[in-house]
Write a protein that holds these residues in place. Structure first.
Motif, PDB file in Angstrom:
ATOM      1  N   GLU A   1       0.819  -1.217   0.000  1.00  0.00           N
ATOM      2  CA  GLU A   1       0.000   0.000   0.000  1.00  0.00           C
ATOM      3  C   GLU A   1       0.854   1.270   0.000  1.00  0.00           C
ATOM      4  O   GLU A   1       0.540   2.254  -0.655  1.00  0.00           O
ATOM      5  CB  GLU A   1      -0.931   0.002   1.221  1.00  0.00           C
ATOM      6  CG  GLU A   1      -1.882   1.193   1.230  1.00  0.00           C
ATOM      7  CD  GLU A   1      -2.489   1.438   2.609  1.00  0.00           C
ATOM      8  OE1 GLU A   1      -3.014   0.477   3.208  1.00  0.00           O
ATOM      9  OE2 GLU A   1      -2.413   2.586   3.084  1.00  0.00           O
ATOM     10  N   ASP A   2       1.959   1.218   0.736  1.00  0.00           N
ATOM     11  CA  ASP A   2       2.780   2.428   0.877  1.00  0.00           C
ATOM     12  C   ASP A   2       3.434   2.856  -0.426  1.00  0.00           C
ATOM     13  O   ASP A   2       3.845   3.997  -0.567  1.00  0.00           O
ATOM     14  CB  ASP A   2       3.840   2.213   1.971  1.00  0.00           C
ATOM     15  CG  ASP A   2       4.726   1.013   1.693  1.00  0.00           C
ATOM     16  OD1 ASP A   2       4.334   0.164   0.850  1.00  0.00           O
ATOM     17  OD2 ASP A   2       5.798   0.917   2.310  1.00  0.00           O
ATOM     18  N   LYS A   3       3.544   1.952  -1.380  1.00  0.00           N
ATOM     19  CA  LYS A   3       4.186   2.351  -2.637  1.00  0.00           C
ATOM     20  C   LYS A   3       3.285   2.157  -3.855  1.00  0.00           C
ATOM     21  O   LYS A   3       3.741   2.198  -4.999  1.00  0.00           O
ATOM     22  CB  LYS A   3       5.516   1.612  -2.831  1.00  0.00           C
ATOM     23  CG  LYS A   3       5.409   0.109  -2.836  1.00  0.00           C
ATOM     24  CD  LYS A   3       6.765  -0.496  -3.180  1.00  0.00           C
ATOM     25  CE  LYS A   3       6.672  -2.007  -3.238  1.00  0.00           C
ATOM     26  NZ  LYS A   3       7.876  -2.616  -3.750  1.00  0.00           N
ATOM     27  N   THR A   4       1.992   1.985  -3.577  1.00  0.00           N
ATOM     28  CA  THR A   4       1.066   1.798  -4.684  1.00  0.00           C
ATOM     29  C   THR A   4       0.408   3.119  -5.054  1.00  0.00           C
ATOM     30  O   THR A   4       0.079   3.925  -4.182  1.00  0.00           O
ATOM     31  CB  THR A   4      -0.020   0.764  -4.303  1.00  0.00           C
ATOM     32  OG1 THR A   4       0.613  -0.494  -4.099  1.00  0.00           O
ATOM     33  CG2 THR A   4      -1.063   0.621  -5.403  1.00  0.00           C
ATOM     34  N   VAL A   5       0.269   3.346  -6.359  1.00  0.00           N
ATOM     35  CA  VAL A   5      -0.507   4.482  -6.849  1.00  0.00           C
ATOM     36  C   VAL A   5      -1.565   3.930  -7.794  1.00  0.00           C
ATOM     37  O   VAL A   5      -1.245   3.243  -8.772  1.00  0.00           O
ATOM     38  CB  VAL A   5       0.360   5.517  -7.592  1.00  0.00           C
ATOM     39  CG1 VAL A   5      -0.489   6.736  -7.988  1.00  0.00           C
ATOM     40  CG2 VAL A   5       1.546   5.962  -6.743  1.00  0.00           C
TER      41      VAL A   5
ATOM     42  N   ALA B   1      -6.797   3.378   0.035  1.00  0.00           N
ATOM     43  CA  ALA B   1      -5.949   4.097   1.001  1.00  0.00           C
ATOM     44  C   ALA B   1      -4.596   4.481   0.418  1.00  0.00           C
ATOM     45  O   ALA B   1      -3.874   5.287   0.988  1.00  0.00           O
ATOM     46  CB  ALA B   1      -5.748   3.233   2.243  1.00  0.00           C
ATOM     47  N   CYS B   2      -4.272   3.917  -0.724  1.00  0.00           N
ATOM     48  CA  CYS B   2      -3.005   4.271  -1.366  1.00  0.00           C
ATOM     49  C   CYS B   2      -3.161   5.608  -2.085  1.00  0.00           C
ATOM     50  O   CYS B   2      -4.269   6.137  -2.186  1.00  0.00           O
ATOM     51  CB  CYS B   2      -2.590   3.179  -2.349  1.00  0.00           C
ATOM     52  SG  CYS B   2      -3.833   2.862  -3.609  1.00  0.00           S
ATOM     53  N   ASP B   3      -2.067   6.164  -2.581  1.00  0.00           N
ATOM     54  CA  ASP B   3      -2.143   7.378  -3.399  1.00  0.00           C
ATOM     55  C   ASP B   3      -2.981   7.092  -4.646  1.00  0.00           C
ATOM     56  O   ASP B   3      -2.901   5.997  -5.210  1.00  0.00           O
ATOM     57  CB  ASP B   3      -0.737   7.832  -3.826  1.00  0.00           C
ATOM     58  CG  ASP B   3      -0.036   8.619  -2.708  1.00  0.00           C
ATOM     59  OD1 ASP B   3      -0.666   8.844  -1.659  1.00  0.00           O
ATOM     60  OD2 ASP B   3       1.135   8.992  -2.903  1.00  0.00           O
TER      61      ASP B   3
END
Lengths: 177, 349, 249
Positions: free
Chosen positions: C41-45, C61-63
């Motif tokens: 999630e932290d690196k998904t767009v 919740a991701c970008d």
């Protein structure tokens, strides 16, 4: 030196744009302001090609040469189109192998050079453009001779350095004609 | 160096590593230059399937927070207008180059300035502006590319270089700022580059279904535009101070006009020139100031008369504003402009 | 007390705007579960489309980036080329992906863009109120095919997975559906694989989810799923159309 407005015209593939580039670079080597503006069209080969070169002490205004002080013509169409545009006192250098007309204007200097035939004869095929540029140089002094030689070594791409010597010969041939 | 190549090299030196394009005459050398250089410096050159795709790739790259650009010519810019509107609506910075050719429709491929209205009035649907820079020399192309990227980042909006086929195709000597010169960049905390668990998720978006919300985003943006209008308008003034006839021209046309102004001066006609360098924001103040002293304005364009609207708005009826131009790829000759100047000078006596 | 069921972290705790019985909710959940399972999630767009899922940017919740209609694969291309180590996915409907955005779809696929495309095919334009989609079936009645889709004038539905599987750039193309728990589990595995492929730099992956639209089909949610089974699945057979990844499914 006053503003030099040069118009080079002929068929695509004759090296019109290249000759113009050499002239512009030569001006640059002389420390002048220069511009080079090609005509561009849909066809890459065989269509008409011309380019405007301005060399001046002042920043170049319009880079488009409509009234050339010097004309280099390499086909009939270009000759017909531009010969009357040359300003009084100007110079026209004409490839007489390809243009079998003589100019009746008395207010300009016309120089007829059978450049294409000369090029073939002297093992310089494809360098009629540079021969004519040499003649143009002699009659207008658009740049110092050394500047033109420097420009040639800049404009001949590194991968084609073997063509540098024939180009130099062509310039001299044109100057001596 | 050729104008188109200078644009590309300047963009690279401004830190742009993402170029998305599509071939179209007379700007193709920009793409060709990028295709050659980008792989060697770890950048992206991508030939998209259409202008539409290219501008949307720019949208994606700009969302990621990188300096991204595309370049095209008139018909291609029309295709990009959708994407430009979305980029403006999402407050993303990017650079768009338009090497104008004749229109409408497929038009022609010779130089033109007939996209002035498009660039300054309607680069896409909706209430928004694009920063528009209009270089008139190859050197200025180089300088303005750097400025366009900086201002786009600073104001979070698209910037456009509005050139034309003559500038794109011609060669002039240029000097580039030192390679080592620091590329000015700004932090982009809004970028969608993965939240890394350190912040709430970012959203890049131009959709606001509630009218009051949408109106607020637009009003906020227009407040930024006011700052830009007050601080970023640029123009060159040439012999304007004592001029009776002030010519207004931009881009390649300004070079032609300058030649005509010089000849007019030699003939004793007090002509001068204002050359807008930014077309949006328009250098209204320069025109207003000149209108205090000059007697007559003459706007010259390679169009049927588009920028002349802005000259008239700025002059606001104070002085007569005439127009002279050629369109469709026909380039006005200095002699023709001079004739216009002489006619006005004669009439003014 | 042991937690046996909870909302995936990658799905925000907000009410969605989807109609009752719409399968977007299930598909959102499957995407979020895949993101959670892979811990990305932290690196998904994500790139949201225009259509019913236009506001997906508020749910994940991701970008998120909202794209113009049909342009999501181009936007994803721009993102991925700028952020090669991030995970980029698009979430698109049939009108977005197979009509207005066909060029973007085909060319991002043939370039082998290393992105994940979730394609929701419900054979109709939902958000604008039920017009013919590129995937509407022959004879299907919609607002703009009131006498049924006449293939003589309106042409034939596009089979996206079949079409894309002919392209060398495509690593993985699978068609799934979510009408039954068993199919949902298959869909979940396919979506997770499509993300895993991207992490493994395998190239373009697309999962087509045959979906329902009770509102615009004029059916109850259950009837809609039955209509899907009776009409959609014969025309859009489930299965793996292309898989060059070599891994286990």
């Amino acid at each position: 030196m006053a503003l030099q407005n040069i118009l080079l015209a002929g068929f695509g593939g004759q090296g019109i744009l290249f000759a113009g580039k050499v002239a512009a670079y030569a001006g640059l080597m002389d420390g002048k302001e220069v511009s080079w503006l090609p005509s561009y069209g849909p066809e890459m080969r065989g269509g008409t090609a011309n380019c405007s070169v301005c060399i001046s002490d002042e920043p170049i205004g319009s880079p488009l040469v409509l009234a050339p002080g010097a004309l280099l013509a390499m086909n009939i169409q270009s000759y017909d189109k531009f010969i009357d545009a040359v300003i009084p006192g100007g110079v026209a250098v004409i490839d007489s192998t390809l243009v079998d007309k003589k100019c009746s204007r008395t207010d300009i200097t016309c120089v007829y050079v059978p450049a294409t035939a000369l090029a073939n004869e002297k093992d310089l095929a494809g360098l009629a453009n540079i021969i004519l540029l040499g003649t143009l140089l002699k009659h207008t002094g658009f740049a110092a001779e050394a500047a033109v030689e420097k420009a040639l070594s800049k404009c001949v791409p590194p991968k084609k350095q073997h063509l540098l010597e024939p180009n130099m010969r062509a310039i001299r041939l044109g100057m001596d004609y | 160096m050729k104008g188109n190549e200078a644009l590309a090299e300047a963009a690279i030196r401004s830190g742009c590593r993402h170029f998305f394009g599509y071939p179209i005459t007379p700007q193709t050398e920009v793409a060709a230059y990028m295709a050659k250089r980008m792989p060697k410096i770890g950048g992206t050159y991508l030939q998209a399937e259409s202008e539409i795709a290219a501008i949307n790739m720019v949208y994606g790259a700009a969302s990621a927070g990188v300096r991204a650009m595309t370049s095209s010519s008139s018909p291609g810019i029309s295709l990009k207008s959708e994407g430009i509107s979305y980029i403006a609506g999402a407050d993303l910075p990017c650079l768009i180059i338009n090497v104008q050719r004749g229109g409408p429709g497929l038009g022609g491929i010779q130089p033109s300035q007939a996209d002035y209205w498009q660039a300054t009035r309607a680069t896409g649907h909706g209430d928004f502006h694009v920063l528009v820079f209009a270089p008139s020399t190859i050197q200025e192309m180089v300088d303005l590319v750097g400025m366009a990227f900086e201002k786009a980042d600073a104001y979070r909006m698209p910037a456009m270089i509005l050139a034309d086929g003559m500038l794109g195709q011609m060669m002039e000597p240029v000097s580039f700022p030192e390679e080592a010169a620091e590329v000015k960049t700004v932090a982009k905390p809004w970028a969608t580059n993965g939240h890394e668990g350190k912040r709430a998720h970012n959203i890049v978006n131009s959709l606001y279904l509630k009218p009051d919300q949408l109106e607020k985003t637009i009003i906020d943006r227009f407040q930024r535009y006011e700052t830009i209008k007050a601080t970023e308008a640029r123009a060159e003034e040439y012999l304007v101070e004592d001029a009776e006839i002030v010519l207004v021209a931009y881009g390649a046309t300004a070079r032609i006009v300058k030649s005509a102004v010089n000849t007019a001066r030699e003939m004793g006609i007090r002509a001068g020139m204002i050359r807008p360098i930014t077309l949006w924001p328009y250098p209204v103040k320069n025109i207003q100031k000149a209108a205090e002293t000059a007697k007559h304005f003459l706007c010259v364009e390679m169009s049927m008369g588009q920028m002349v609207d802005d000259v008239r708005l700025a002059v606001n009826g104070k002085r007569p504003v005439d127009f002279f131009g050629h369109t469709g790829g026909v380039i006005p000759a200095p002699g023709e402009v001079l004739e216009k100047i002489k006619a006005i000078a004669g009439g003014a006596k | 007390m042991a937690v046996v069921f909870e909302r995936p972290k990658a799905l925000l705790d907000v009410p969605t705007h989807y109609c009752p019985g719409c399968t977007h909710g299930i598909i959102h959940r499957l995407v979020a579960e895949a993101i959670d399972t892979l811990g990305i999630e932290d690196k998904t767009v994500g790139v949201a489309p225009v259509g019913c899922a236009v506001m997906a940017y508020d749910y994940f919740a991701c970008d998120m980036v909202e794209a113009a209609h049909g342009r999501a694969p181009a936007v994803a291309t721009g993102l991925k080329r700028s952020l090669p180590d991030n995970v980029i996915f698009t979430y698109q409907g049939d009108g977005d992906l197979a009509a207005i955005g066909t060029a973007e779809t085909v060319h991002s696929a043939t370039r082998g863009e290393n992105i994940t495309v979730i394609f929701v095919n419900n054979a109709i334009y939902g958000m604008t109120g039920g017009q013919m989609a590129p995937t509407s079936l022959p004879g299907q009645v919609t607002q703009t095919t009131p006498y049924g889709r006449d293939v003589k004038t309106a042409g034939y539905p596009v089979r996206v997975c079949e079409m894309l599987s002919t392209l060398s750039g495509v690593a993985y193309a699978e068609r799934v559906t979510v009408d039954t728990p068993a199919h949902v589990r298959q869909a979940k595995a396919a979506i997770q694989k499509a993300f895993q492929n991207q992490i493994d730099k395998k190239g373009f992956s697309i999962v087509e989810v045959v979906s329902s639209c009770p509102t615009n089909w004029g059916l109850t949610p259950n009837e809609a799923l039955q209509w899907l089974r009776d009409n959609m699945l014969p025309y859009y057979p489930l299965g793996v159309y292309k898989d060059t990844t070599g891994g286990d499914k």
